[in-house]
Design a protein around this motif. Structure first.
Motif, PDB file in Angstrom:
ATOM      1  N   ARG A 184      11.552  46.230  52.567  1.00  0.00           N
ATOM      2  CA  ARG A 184      12.621  45.407  51.991  1.00  0.00           C
ATOM      3  C   ARG A 184      13.981  45.689  52.598  1.00  0.00           C
ATOM      4  O   ARG A 184      14.953  45.015  52.276  1.00  0.00           O
ATOM      5  CB  ARG A 184      12.662  45.619  50.471  1.00  0.00           C
ATOM      6  N   HIS A 208      19.365  46.715  50.936  1.00  0.00           N
ATOM      7  CA  HIS A 208      18.989  45.353  50.561  1.00  0.00           C
ATOM      8  C   HIS A 208      19.568  45.020  49.195  1.00  0.00           C
ATOM      9  O   HIS A 208      20.031  45.898  48.457  1.00  0.00           O
ATOM     10  CB  HIS A 208      17.468  45.166  50.565  1.00  0.00           C
ATOM     11  N   HIS A 268      16.516  39.732  48.116  1.00  0.00           N
ATOM     12  CA  HIS A 268      15.247  39.440  47.463  1.00  0.00           C
ATOM     13  C   HIS A 268      15.525  38.915  46.059  1.00  0.00           C
ATOM     14  O   HIS A 268      16.008  39.667  45.199  1.00  0.00           O
ATOM     15  CB  HIS A 268      14.365  40.682  47.404  1.00  0.00           C
ATOM     16  N   THR A 283       5.221  40.985  47.441  1.00  0.00           N
ATOM     17  CA  THR A 283       6.386  41.474  48.208  1.00  0.00           C
ATOM     18  C   THR A 283       6.076  42.816  48.875  1.00  0.00           C
ATOM     19  O   THR A 283       6.956  43.657  49.041  1.00  0.00           O
ATOM     20  CB  THR A 283       7.614  41.607  47.293  1.00  0.00           C
ATOM     21  N   SER A 302      12.898  35.430  49.558  1.00  0.00           N
ATOM     22  CA  SER A 302      13.656  36.468  50.267  1.00  0.00           C
ATOM     23  C   SER A 302      14.271  35.872  51.517  1.00  0.00           C
ATOM     24  O   SER A 302      13.679  35.004  52.162  1.00  0.00           O
ATOM     25  CB  SER A 302      12.748  37.641  50.652  1.00  0.00           C
ATOM     26  N   ASP A 303      15.463  36.326  51.849  1.00  0.00           N
ATOM     27  CA  ASP A 303      16.154  35.863  53.054  1.00  0.00           C
ATOM     28  C   ASP A 303      17.128  36.961  53.475  1.00  0.00           C
ATOM     29  O   ASP A 303      17.069  38.078  52.948  1.00  0.00           O
ATOM     30  CB  ASP A 303      16.863  34.527  52.800  1.00  0.00           C
ATOM     31  N   THR A 304      18.030  36.636  54.381  1.00  0.00           N
ATOM     32  CA  THR A 304      18.935  37.651  54.915  1.00  0.00           C
ATOM     33  C   THR A 304      20.380  37.193  54.818  1.00  0.00           C
ATOM     34  O   THR A 304      20.731  36.127  55.331  1.00  0.00           O
ATOM     35  CB  THR A 304      18.591  37.964  56.389  1.00  0.00           C
ATOM     36  N   ARG A 324       8.164  32.064  47.658  1.00  0.00           N
ATOM     37  CA  ARG A 324       8.122  33.311  48.419  1.00  0.00           C
ATOM     38  C   ARG A 324       7.090  33.240  49.538  1.00  0.00           C
ATOM     39  O   ARG A 324       5.991  32.714  49.358  1.00  0.00           O
ATOM     40  CB  ARG A 324       7.778  34.447  47.458  1.00  0.00           C
ATOM     41  N   GLU A 351      12.522  31.674  43.637  1.00  0.00           N
ATOM     42  CA  GLU A 351      12.256  33.053  44.075  1.00  0.00           C
ATOM     43  C   GLU A 351      11.915  33.041  45.563  1.00  0.00           C
ATOM     44  O   GLU A 351      11.007  32.328  45.989  1.00  0.00           O
ATOM     45  CB  GLU A 351      11.077  33.646  43.312  1.00  0.00           C
ATOM     46  N   MET A 358      18.831  43.211  45.560  1.00  0.00           N
ATOM     47  CA  MET A 358      17.764  42.815  44.664  1.00  0.00           C
ATOM     48  C   MET A 358      18.371  42.040  43.501  1.00  0.00           C
ATOM     49  O   MET A 358      19.201  42.558  42.751  1.00  0.00           O
ATOM     50  CB  MET A 358      17.027  44.051  44.130  1.00  0.00           C
ATOM     51  N   PRO A 365      19.034  42.104  53.828  1.00  0.00           N
ATOM     52  CA  PRO A 365      17.987  41.330  53.165  1.00  0.00           C
ATOM     53  C   PRO A 365      18.325  41.095  51.686  1.00  0.00           C
ATOM     54  O   PRO A 365      18.858  41.978  51.015  1.00  0.00           O
ATOM     55  CB  PRO A 365      16.743  42.218  53.294  1.00  0.00           C
TER      56      PRO A 365
END
Length: 534
Positions: free
Chosen positions: A291, A295, A491, A287, A334-336, A144, A332, A297, A489
Motif C-alpha cells: 500500500r 499512504h 486507498h 487489497t 485506490s489511486d495515487t 477496486r 471504493e 487511508m 497512494p
C-alpha cells in the motif's frame, strides 16, 4: 480450528491410505500413459494446459517421491483450515477429492486426479490470497482493482518452494488480517457459550437509571469485555465509563447515554459481529498488495482520513463522505495523489449543473450568482440574454464554475489523485457537519475537517517549511497547483470491522449497506458461521 479437528483427523488417516496406494503404483512403464491422461484432463483449462505443457506433463501431486507427498499433505492441511479464513468448505469439495484419490487405480485415474488437485489448489490459492468474490459484481460502487496473480504462476512458484511455507504465505501477511482472524476465533468461542446474552430491553438509559434494562446492559458489556463482573443494578459512574468506551469503539458520540444508536450497537449479536469480521477479511484479501510506505487511508464507514508512514499513523482528520443516495455515494478504489490545488476553482460536475442548478436558473436566471457560466469557447455567458427554459439536462450547453474564494464549495485547497470517478479530497466551507456523528452529506468527494494540516503533513516530505510554503500560495488568492515530489497512494476503503495495534476491535455502521451485500454473496458461496455449518 474447533470445527476442523475431526475433519483433520479423518483426512490424516485417509491421506495415509491414499499416499500408500499412490506410492505402490508402478511408475516407469506408465509414464507416457499418465502424461497423456494429464494432457487430456487439463484441456478445458488454458492456464493448467499451458503449465503442464511447459512442464512436460510431469505430475505435481501424484508422483511417487517425497516431494509429491509433501505437496499433497500441504494442500489438504490448508483445505482443512479454510473456515479459519472465512472461506467456504463446500467450494473445494475436499471429501470428494479425497474419495477420488482413494479410488484412483489406473494411470488414467491418476492423471484425472492430478489435474483435479491442481484445479482445487488454484481455486484455494486465489480465494485465500485475493478473495472469493469479484467486488464490482457485488456492488457497482466497489470499483477496486483486485491484485490478481496469474494462475499459472501459482503452480510454477509452488513447485519451486517448500509446500507448507508456500501455502502459509498465500493469505494476506498484514497485521490487520492476522488480528481479524484472531478476533474471529475469540468471538466464535464466545458465540459457543451464548454470545452476549440477553438484549437490552429499553428505549433509552441514562446515568442514575436502575432496573432490568440497566442490568441487561451491564451484563452485555461484561461479556463484551468493557466491565468487570459486578452486581450493581444502577447506571453508576463505572457503568457510564464502560458505555463511553463502547461508544468510542463503535464510532458513536461518547456522551455516556444509551440512546437509539448506542442501544442498536449494544444489541447487535455476536453472530453479526463475526459476519462483519469475515467480510473485513474478504476485503483485506481484495487489497492484498503493497500500500506504500507512505499512504493515505480513507475509511468511509469511520468518516476518517489517515496518513500512514511505515505502518504507523502520522496524521488523522474527520471526513464528510458521499450521501447515501445512489448517485452520490463515495466509491471504493485506490489511486495515487499527485498534487494539490490551492485556491481551487470548482468545476461543477455536469450532473450537479443540470440536475440542481439548471432548474434554479429556469426559475430565476440571476440565482446562484456565485457561479459563472462559460460557453464552449471558454467565454463568460451573460445571464441577461439567456433563456434557460429552452434547455434540458441533455442539451444544456454551458460549463458552470465557481471562482476561488473562501465560500468556494471546495474550500481553499483540494488534493488530486486523477481518476475516472472524479473523486478527490478537499476543504469545505460547511464546517458544522464535522461535529455530527454520521457524516454522509457530499456529492461523493471526501471533505476534510483539517485540510490545511493535511497539506502541511504532505508537504513536510519536500520542504522544511511546509506551512510557510502553503500559506505563501494561499495568500495570493490565485489558483495554484503544487506538485507532490513523491506521489502518495490513496486507498478509499469501507471497513465496518477493523482492528488496532493496541486496544479492542472497532465496529462501524454499514452506512451504504455494502457489507450486507458482501455477506449475502459469501453465504451464497457456502460461507457460514461455525455454529450453523452443515
Amino acid at each position: 480450528m474447533r470445527g476442523t479437528q475431526g475433519l483433520s483427523k479423518a483426512l490424516a488417516f485417509l491421506l495415509f491410505v491414499v499416499f500408500a496406494s499412490l506410492n505402490a503404483t508402478p511408475g516407469l512403464a506408465q509414464v507416457t500413459a499418465l502424461k497423456q491422461s494429464i494432457a487430456e484432463s487439463a484441456q478445458g483449462d488454458s492456464d493448467l494446459a499451458a503449465y503442464y505443457r511447459d512442464a512436460g506433463y510431469e505430475p505435481i501431486w501424484t508422483g511417487r517421491g517425497k516431494e509429491a507427498r509433501e505437496r499433497r499433505k500441504a494442500l489438504f492441511a490448508a483445505l482443512s483450515d479454510v473456515e479459519m479464513h472465512g472461506l467456504s468448505t463446500r467450494r473445494y469439495k475436499t471429501e470428494q477429492l479425497m474419495a477420488q484419490l482413494k479410488a484412483a487405480k489406473t494411470t488414467r485415474d491418476l492423471g484425472q486426479v492430478e489435474v483435479a488437485l491442481s484445479k482445487t489448489f488454484l481455486q484455494y490459492a486465489r480465494d485465500v490470497q485475493t478473495g472469493m468474490l469479484t467486488p464490482k459484481r457485488v456492488d457497482a460502487n466497489i470499483v477496486r482493482k483486485v491484485p490478481y496473480r496469474a494462475r499459472k504462476s501459482y503452480l510454477e512458484n509452488f513447485v519451486k518452494s517448500s509446500p507448507r511455507k508456500f501455502m502459509e504465505s498465500l493469505p494476506p501477511q498484514t497485521p490487520e488480517y492476522t488480528r481479524l482472524m484472531k478476533e474471529k476465533m475469540q468471538l466464535e468461542k464466545l458465540m459457543s457459550k451464548g454470545g452476549y446474552g440477553a438484549k437490552v430491553a429499553a428505549s433509552r438509559l441514562e446515568p442514575g437509571d436502575s432496573g432490568v434494562g440497566v442490568v441487561q446492559m451491564r451484563d452485555r458489556l461484561i461479556r463484551m469485555g468493557y466491565l468487570k463482573r459486578n452486581a450493581s443494578s444502577t447506571f453508576d459512574g463505572t457503568l457510564q465509563k464502560a458505555v463511553q468506551q463502547f461508544q468510542l469503539n463503535h464510532g458513536l458520540n461518547p456522551d455516556g447515554v444509551a440512546g437509539d444508536g448506542t442501544l442498536a450497537a449494544l444489541n447487535t449479536s455476536v453472530e453479526e459481529r463475526i459476519q462483519s469480521i469475515i467480510v473485513a477479511m474478504e476485503r483485506e484479501r481484495w487489497t492484498n498488495m503493497p500500500r506504500g510506505k507512505r499512504h493515505i487511508m480513507v475509511n468511509l464507514t469511520d468518516f476518517s482520513a489517515v496518513i500512514m508512514d511505515n505502518g504507523k499513523e502520522t496524521f488523522r482528520t474527520r471526513t464528510v463522505i458521499g450521501a447515501n443516495i445512489h448517485d452520490r455515494v463515495s466509491p471504493e478504489f485506490s489511486d495515487t495523489m499527485e498534487h494539490m490545488v490551492i485556491n481551487p476553482t470548482w468545476n461543477v460536475p455536469r450532473s450537479i449543473a443540470t440536475k440542481e442548478y439548471l432548474p434554479m436558473l429556469k426559475k430565476n436566471p440571476n440565482s446562484v450568482k456565485h457561479l459563472k457560466l462559460y460557453d464552449e469557447a471558454g467565454r463568460v455567458v451573460s445571464r441577461d440574454g439567456t433563456d434557460f427554459t429552452q434547455f434540458t439536462q441533455a442539451n444544456f450547453p454551458f460549463d458552470i464554475k465557481q471562482p476561488p474564494s473562501r465560500s468556494n464549495a471546495l474550500g481553499l485547497v483540494k488534493f488530486m489523485f486523477p481518476n475516472r470517478y472524479n473523486i478527490y479530497l478537499h476543504d469545505t466551507p460547511a464546517k458544522n457537519l464535522f461535529s455530527r456523528e454520521t457524516r454522509a452529506y457530499s456529492h461523493g468527494c471526501i471533505r476534510l475537517q483539517k485540510p490545511f494540516e493535511f497539506a502541511y503533513e504532505l508537504l513536510s516530505k519536500q520542504t522544511s517549511n511546509p506551512k510557510g510554503v502553503f500559506h505563501g500560495h494561499l495568500e495570493t488568492g490565485r489558483e495554484t497547483q503544487v506538485n507532490l515530489e513523491q506521489h502518495v497512494p490513496v486507498h478509499i476503503m469501507y471497513r465496518t470491522a477493523f482492528t488496532q495495534a493496541k486496544g479492542p476491535i472497532q465496529f462501524r455502521r454499514d452506512i451504504y449497506g455494502r457489507d450486507a451485500k458482501i455477506w449475502k454473496a459469501l453465504e451464497n458461496e457456502g460461507v457460514a458461521l461455525a455454529s450453523v455449518r452443515g
